[in-house]
Motif scaffolding. Sequence first.
Motif, mmCIF file in Angstrom:
data_model
loop_
_atom_site.group_PDB
_atom_site.id
_atom_site.type_symbol
_atom_site.label_atom_id
_atom_site.label_comp_id
_atom_site.label_asym_id
_atom_site.label_seq_id
_atom_site.Cartn_x
_atom_site.Cartn_y
_atom_site.Cartn_z
ATOM 1 N N PHE A 78 0.837 -1.204 0.000
ATOM 2 C CA PHE A 78 0.000 0.000 0.000
ATOM 3 C C PHE A 78 0.873 1.256 0.000
ATOM 4 O O PHE A 78 0.598 2.214 -0.723
ATOM 5 C CB PHE A 78 -0.926 0.035 1.216
ATOM 6 N N PHE A 79 1.911 1.271 0.838
ATOM 7 C CA PHE A 79 2.803 2.426 0.911
ATOM 8 C C PHE A 79 3.654 2.540 -0.347
ATOM 9 O O PHE A 79 3.824 3.636 -0.887
ATOM 10 C CB PHE A 79 3.685 2.340 2.160
ATOM 11 N N ALA A 80 4.186 1.415 -0.822
ATOM 12 C CA ALA A 80 5.014 1.436 -2.035
ATOM 13 C C ALA A 80 4.214 1.943 -3.228
ATOM 14 O O ALA A 80 4.737 2.708 -4.051
ATOM 15 C CB ALA A 80 5.565 0.045 -2.309
ATOM 16 N N ASP A 81 2.945 1.548 -3.318
ATOM 17 C CA ASP A 81 2.091 2.007 -4.419
ATOM 18 C C ASP A 81 1.910 3.521 -4.413
ATOM 19 O O ASP A 81 1.633 4.123 -5.453
ATOM 20 C CB ASP A 81 0.717 1.337 -4.363
ATOM 21 N N GLU A 82 2.059 4.124 -3.242
ATOM 22 C CA GLU A 82 1.922 5.584 -3.125
ATOM 23 C C GLU A 82 3.267 6.300 -3.244
ATOM 24 O O GLU A 82 3.373 7.495 -3.014
ATOM 25 C CB GLU A 82 1.256 5.939 -1.795
ATOM 26 N N GLY A 83 4.312 5.546 -3.574
ATOM 27 C CA GLY A 83 5.627 6.159 -3.775
ATOM 28 C C GLY A 83 6.383 6.451 -2.499
ATOM 29 O O GLY A 83 7.329 7.237 -2.507
ATOM 30 N N CYS A 84 5.981 5.831 -1.403
ATOM 31 C CA CYS A 84 6.644 6.053 -0.123
ATOM 32 C C CYS A 84 6.828 4.703 0.575
ATOM 33 O O CYS A 84 6.112 4.377 1.520
ATOM 34 C CB CYS A 84 5.818 7.008 0.733
ATOM 35 N N PRO A 85 7.788 3.889 0.104
ATOM 36 C CA PRO A 85 7.954 2.557 0.679
ATOM 37 C C PRO A 85 8.337 2.615 2.151
ATOM 38 O O PRO A 85 8.984 3.557 2.606
ATOM 39 C CB PRO A 85 9.073 1.944 -0.163
ATOM 40 N N LEU A 86 7.886 1.610 2.893
ATOM 41 C CA LEU A 86 8.204 1.530 4.317
ATOM 42 C C LEU A 86 9.664 1.178 4.557
ATOM 43 O O LEU A 86 10.233 1.529 5.586
ATOM 44 C CB LEU A 86 7.315 0.497 5.007
ATOM 45 N N PHE A 87 10.276 0.467 3.621
ATOM 46 C CA PHE A 87 11.650 0.002 3.768
ATOM 47 C C PHE A 87 12.451 0.393 2.533
ATOM 48 O O PHE A 87 11.886 0.580 1.453
ATOM 49 C CB PHE A 87 11.680 -1.515 3.972
ATOM 50 N N PRO A 88 13.778 0.497 2.670
ATOM 51 C CA PRO A 88 14.606 0.845 1.509
ATOM 52 C C PRO A 88 14.414 -0.152 0.369
ATOM 53 O O PRO A 88 14.230 -1.346 0.590
ATOM 54 C CB PRO A 88 16.030 0.769 2.052
ATOM 55 N N VAL A 89 14.458 0.370 -0.839
ATOM 56 C CA VAL A 89 14.301 -0.457 -2.029
ATOM 57 C C VAL A 89 15.661 -0.548 -2.717
ATOM 58 O O VAL A 89 16.231 0.485 -3.081
ATOM 59 C CB VAL A 89 13.256 0.151 -2.993
ATOM 60 N N PRO A 90 16.214 -1.766 -2.862
ATOM 61 C CA PRO A 90 17.523 -1.906 -3.509
ATOM 62 C C PRO A 90 17.517 -1.308 -4.915
ATOM 63 O O PRO A 90 16.564 -1.461 -5.665
ATOM 64 C CB PRO A 90 17.740 -3.422 -3.564
ATOM 65 N N GLY A 91 18.588 -0.604 -5.238
ATOM 66 C CA GLY A 91 18.726 -0.043 -6.572
ATOM 67 C C GLY A 91 18.057 1.301 -6.772
ATOM 68 O O GLY A 91 18.244 1.933 -7.796
ATOM 69 N N VAL A 92 17.292 1.763 -5.796
ATOM 70 C CA VAL A 92 16.624 3.059 -5.909
ATOM 71 C C VAL A 92 17.517 4.116 -5.267
ATOM 72 O O VAL A 92 18.030 3.929 -4.181
ATOM 73 C CB VAL A 92 15.237 3.025 -5.225
ATOM 74 N N LYS A 93 17.710 5.213 -5.955
ATOM 75 C CA LYS A 93 18.535 6.306 -5.438
ATOM 76 C C LYS A 93 17.646 7.458 -5.023
ATOM 77 O O LYS A 93 16.799 7.861 -5.795
ATOM 78 C CB LYS A 93 19.532 6.785 -6.495
ATOM 79 N N PRO A 94 17.784 8.019 -3.829
ATOM 80 C CA PRO A 94 18.639 7.545 -2.753
ATOM 81 C C PRO A 94 18.116 6.224 -2.191
ATOM 82 O O PRO A 94 16.914 5.952 -2.285
ATOM 83 C CB PRO A 94 18.566 8.656 -1.709
ATOM 84 N N PRO A 95 18.997 5.444 -1.584
ATOM 85 C CA PRO A 95 18.577 4.117 -1.150
ATOM 86 C C PRO A 95 17.670 4.114 0.071
ATOM 87 O O PRO A 95 17.092 3.096 0.377
ATOM 88 C CB PRO A 95 19.910 3.427 -0.842
#
Length: 95
Positions: free
Chosen positions: A43-60
């Motif tokens: 739900f959070f990731a779908d809104e562009g605000c993941p709860l945890f760091p996403v590998p490969g995404v800058k900033p991490p």
Amino acid sequence: MVTLDFTTPSDEALARIAARLKARPELLARVLVDDLPTEVETFFADEGCPLFPVPGVKPPYDVVMSCSCPDWCKPCKHVAAVLFLLGEEIARRPS
């Protein structure tokens, strides 16, 4: 002085996340007993605000950390201590 700046969802995104949780009361019940279903993370990731760091995404990370000390380590011992205490507090009182 240690500063932590967290990325947070917009009010509109929070409303959409809340609506999705309301539609799935079994997920909300799990959250209330300290169990985080992967669907909530989505739900959070779908809104562009993941709860945890996403590998490969800058900033991490979704947190910007800074400290006024002259230490060259990142994070320095002061930031690490604040993050540790924050983690303990979240684990102690997740709601």
